[in-house]
Write a protein that holds these residues in place. Structure first.
Motif, PDB file in Angstrom:
ATOM      1  N   VAL B 173      -3.209  51.322   2.497  1.00 50.66           N
ATOM      2  CA  VAL B 173      -2.474  51.142   3.753  1.00 50.66           C
ATOM      3  C   VAL B 173      -2.371  49.651   4.045  1.00 50.66           C
ATOM      4  O   VAL B 173      -3.392  48.975   4.247  1.00 50.66           O
ATOM      5  N   GLU B 174      -1.159  49.149   4.019  1.00 50.56           N
ATOM      6  CA  GLU B 174      -0.921  47.708   4.208  1.00 50.56           C
ATOM      7  C   GLU B 174       0.469  47.586   4.842  1.00 50.56           C
ATOM      8  O   GLU B 174       1.439  48.146   4.327  1.00 50.56           O
ATOM      9  N   ASP B 175       0.562  46.894   5.961  1.00 46.33           N
ATOM     10  CA  ASP B 175       1.836  46.884   6.688  1.00 46.33           C
ATOM     11  C   ASP B 175       2.905  46.001   6.030  1.00 46.33           C
ATOM     12  O   ASP B 175       4.087  46.204   6.253  1.00 46.33           O
ATOM     13  N   GLU B 176       2.492  45.035   5.219  1.00 45.67           N
ATOM     14  CA  GLU B 176       3.500  44.171   4.566  1.00 45.67           C
ATOM     15  C   GLU B 176       3.924  44.818   3.247  1.00 45.67           C
ATOM     16  O   GLU B 176       3.101  44.964   2.324  1.00 45.67           O
ATOM     17  N   GLU B 177       5.214  45.184   3.190  1.00 44.26           N
ATOM     18  CA  GLU B 177       5.690  45.990   2.071  1.00 44.26           C
ATOM     19  C   GLU B 177       5.527  45.292   0.723  1.00 44.26           C
ATOM     20  O   GLU B 177       5.128  45.919  -0.270  1.00 44.26           O
ATOM     21  N   ASP B 178       5.814  43.970   0.674  1.00 47.72           N
ATOM     22  CA  ASP B 178       5.727  43.267  -0.611  1.00 47.72           C
ATOM     23  C   ASP B 178       4.276  43.209  -1.111  1.00 47.72           C
ATOM     24  O   ASP B 178       4.001  43.410  -2.295  1.00 47.72           O
ATOM     25  N   VAL B 179       3.354  42.986  -0.173  1.00 48.48           N
ATOM     26  CA  VAL B 179       1.929  42.950  -0.557  1.00 48.48           C
ATOM     27  C   VAL B 179       1.485  44.333  -1.026  1.00 48.48           C
ATOM     28  O   VAL B 179       0.790  44.483  -2.031  1.00 48.48           O
ATOM     29  N   SER B 249      -8.500  41.730   3.970  1.00 48.07           N
ATOM     30  CA  SER B 249      -8.256  40.919   5.157  1.00 48.07           C
ATOM     31  C   SER B 249      -7.843  39.500   4.793  1.00 48.07           C
ATOM     32  O   SER B 249      -8.395  38.900   3.871  1.00 48.07           O
ATOM     33  N   ALA B 250      -6.858  39.010   5.556  1.00 52.90           N
ATOM     34  CA  ALA B 250      -6.462  37.614   5.375  1.00 52.90           C
ATOM     35  C   ALA B 250      -7.260  36.729   6.328  1.00 52.90           C
ATOM     36  O   ALA B 250      -7.137  35.519   6.314  1.00 52.90           O
ATOM     37  N   LEU B 251      -8.089  37.358   7.155  1.00 53.11           N
ATOM     38  CA  LEU B 251      -8.891  36.595   8.112  1.00 53.11           C
ATOM     39  C   LEU B 251      -9.936  35.796   7.357  1.00 53.11           C
ATOM     40  O   LEU B 251     -10.287  36.124   6.226  1.00 53.11           O
ATOM     41  N   ASP B 252     -10.447  34.808   8.015  1.00 56.31           N
ATOM     42  CA  ASP B 252     -11.560  34.066   7.456  1.00 56.31           C
ATOM     43  C   ASP B 252     -12.709  35.049   7.196  1.00 56.31           C
ATOM     44  O   ASP B 252     -12.947  35.967   7.989  1.00 56.31           O
ATOM     45  N   PRO B 273      -5.714  35.769  -0.315  1.00 54.54           N
ATOM     46  CA  PRO B 273      -5.072  36.429  -1.450  1.00 54.54           C
ATOM     47  C   PRO B 273      -6.111  36.782  -2.527  1.00 54.54           C
ATOM     48  O   PRO B 273      -7.150  36.128  -2.619  1.00 54.54           O
ATOM     49  N   VAL B 274      -5.791  37.776  -3.313  1.00 57.60           N
ATOM     50  CA  VAL B 274      -6.742  38.213  -4.327  1.00 57.60           C
ATOM     51  C   VAL B 274      -6.014  38.365  -5.673  1.00 57.60           C
ATOM     52  O   VAL B 274      -4.851  38.799  -5.714  1.00 57.60           O
ATOM     53  N   SER B 275      -6.687  37.994  -6.744  1.00 58.06           N
ATOM     54  CA  SER B 275      -6.059  38.139  -8.060  1.00 58.06           C
ATOM     55  C   SER B 275      -6.158  39.597  -8.513  1.00 58.06           C
ATOM     56  O   SER B 275      -7.001  40.350  -8.023  1.00 58.06           O
ATOM     57  N   LYS B 276      -5.322  39.940  -9.489  1.00 55.30           N
ATOM     58  CA  LYS B 276      -5.321  41.315  -9.993  1.00 55.30           C
ATOM     59  C   LYS B 276      -6.706  41.688 -10.539  1.00 55.30           C
ATOM     60  O   LYS B 276      -7.225  42.770 -10.264  1.00 55.30           O
ATOM     61  N   GLU B 277      -7.304  40.747 -11.292  1.00 51.43           N
ATOM     62  CA  GLU B 277      -8.599  41.032 -11.920  1.00 51.43           C
ATOM     63  C   GLU B 277      -9.671  41.320 -10.872  1.00 51.43           C
ATOM     64  O   GLU B 277     -10.418  42.291 -10.973  1.00 51.43           O
TER      65      GLU B 277
END
Lengths: 160, 302
Positions: B173-179, B249-252, B273-277
């Protein structure tokens, strides 16, 4: 005189309930069928007759001419069993209703949620029926509604 | 999942049934309930636990209520009690052995002469439920039906085993479609079965409609409009306490951790942001005993 607890106790183990269901489905069950049933349910003859005897004592089944069948109370209890089984099948949805009620639902919103989630009209009627429990819930819900802003409430129900 | 036997055995003694009836009359404070029932403290709590485990009652703000499920079951049981109020009339009906063999109109009239309760009257007069449908080559015999029922538990174990071998099911569940699409593609690459939602309400509704434990893992963005990730988490958790949840979370990090509840594991948080790995590594920590989904599929082919 038999009590509700006696009735429930007589069918509270899996095998007894299976026997009860079998008698209901077969309507009349002969000794020949009993042999088949004993094998299928994996009961010893003693366990089988013990359970049958309990069902008879609870007034759910009768035996005539070597055949078991439901009596009038048994028919009512069997009908109730089917309804409870249906409720068990909706267990998850009923649990969801409770968890969402803990949020911010007014009685109207609650009714809408129940309508959306459940198909069975009888269960819906039970849940929206006005009883003491509901009245207190309504009171609590109304108090909560004063605290919760309209925006949150509408956004919540819009999701459904 | 609760079974009908769990429920029935939970109230098969008259005092527990009495306790349930008291709660059925309306919400009741725990202390008041305890004094009214005249149980020892141990007896009281053991019965309360039994009823709670059977899903019939719950406690909120120091009060015990019937759950929705409890209310439905309680209403049906009260139907049995009403039938027992007519115990002797039912006995009298049993003595009329022709009841099952007369036309429905006559049966209705006969039952009506003995029984006042409309529901009980209806059950006995209709008699529809009593018989199997007219026998056809395809309809199973009662023995077959019972055989099917006895095999249910074995089938359930087998089904559980099969489910272990099925692809793991993940809700995201993520509101930003591209993410969302990015995360979904990460998970797709490992052959997970993914259901993705931009709207938390749709996710909640889908979760409820599964009508039982379905998802192996739920990944939720914390900051979302409408209900945020934590609110969604609490709703899901209230429905199924056993769910595995991973927050994004993109929060600190410190800020994100500070808003997590005490019962949440700080390691259940991924920082954007997080890498695929890193993303997949984190997901895999939830399934330590499962081989990689991709490897599993190759295994199936071989």
């Amino acid at each position: 005189m038999v009590s509700v607890a006696d009735v429930l106790r007589s069918i509270s183990d899996t095998r007894s309930l299976e026997l009860f269901r079998f008698v209901a489905l077969a309507n009349s069950q002969s000794d020949a069928a009993a042999d088949v049933l004993i094998t299928k349910i994996k009961l010893t003859r003693k366990q089988y007759y013990l359970r049958m005897s309990k069902l008879m004592k609870a007034g759910l089944i009768k035996r005539k001419n070597g055949k078991h069948s439901l009596n009038a109370l048994g028919k009512v209890v069997y009908n109730t069993q089917l309804k409870i089984e249906n409720a068990v099948n909706n267990y998850w949805k009923l649990k969801a209703i409770d968890s969402l009620e803990d949020s911010t639902l007014s009685p109207t919103e609650r009714k809408k949620l129940i309508d959306n989630l459940l198909d069975n009209q009888e269960i819906k009627d039970i849940l929206v029926s006005p009883d003491k429990s509901n009245n207190e819930n309504k009171l609590e819900s109304d108090q909560r509604s004063l605290i919760v802003t309209d925006k949150v409430r509408h956004s919540f129900i819009d999701g459904f | 999942m609760i079974s009908i036997n769990d429920i029935q055995s939970s109230i098969s003694d008259s005092r527990t049934l009495g306790l349930l009836k008291r709660i059925g009359l309306g919400p009741c404070k725990s202390e008041v309930l305890f004094h009214k029932t005249k149980f020892s403290r141990k007896q009281y709590y053991s019965r309360i636990t039994q009823l709670t485990k059977a899903g019939l009652i719950r406690r909120r703000k120091g009060m015990y209520f019937l759950t929705s499920f409890g209310k439905v079951v309680y209403t049906y049981w009260m139907g049995i009690e009403r039938a027992l109020d007519n115990y002797w009339q039912l006995k009298a009906l049993d003595s009329l052995e022709t009841l099952d063999h007369i036309p429905i109109e006559q049966r209705k009239e006969l039952v009506g002469n003995f029984i006042d309760d409309p529901e009980v009257k209806d059950i006995l007069a209709q008699n529809k439920w009593l018989y199997s449908p007219p026998s056809s080559p395809s309809s199973p015999s009662p023995v077959t039906k019972i055989e099917n029922q006895t095999q249910t538990s074995e089938a359930a174990i087998e089904k559980q085993q099969q489910q272990k071998e099925l692809p793991l099911k993940i809700m995201i569940v993520e509101d930003e479609e591209d993410v969302l699409l990015t995360y979904k593609s990460f998970l797709d690459s490992e052959s997970y079965t993914v259901q993705a939602f931009t709207n938390p309400y749709d996710a909640l509704q889908s979760f409820i409609e599964k009508n039982g434990p379905y998802y192996d893992l739920i990944i939720i963005d914390i900051r979302m409009p409408g209900i945020n990730g934590l609110q969604l988490y609490r709703k899901l958790k209230a429905i199924d306490d056993s769910i595995n949840v991973l927050f994004i979370s993109a929060l600190d990090a410190a800020e994100a951790l500070s808003i997590l509840d005490d019962d949440m594991d700080p390691s259940s948080l991924i920082r954007k942001p997080v890498s695929k790995e890193d993303f997949l590594k984190k997901v895999k920590t939830y399934f330590p005993n499962r081989p990689s989904q991709v490897l599993n599929n190759f295994g199936d082919l071989s």
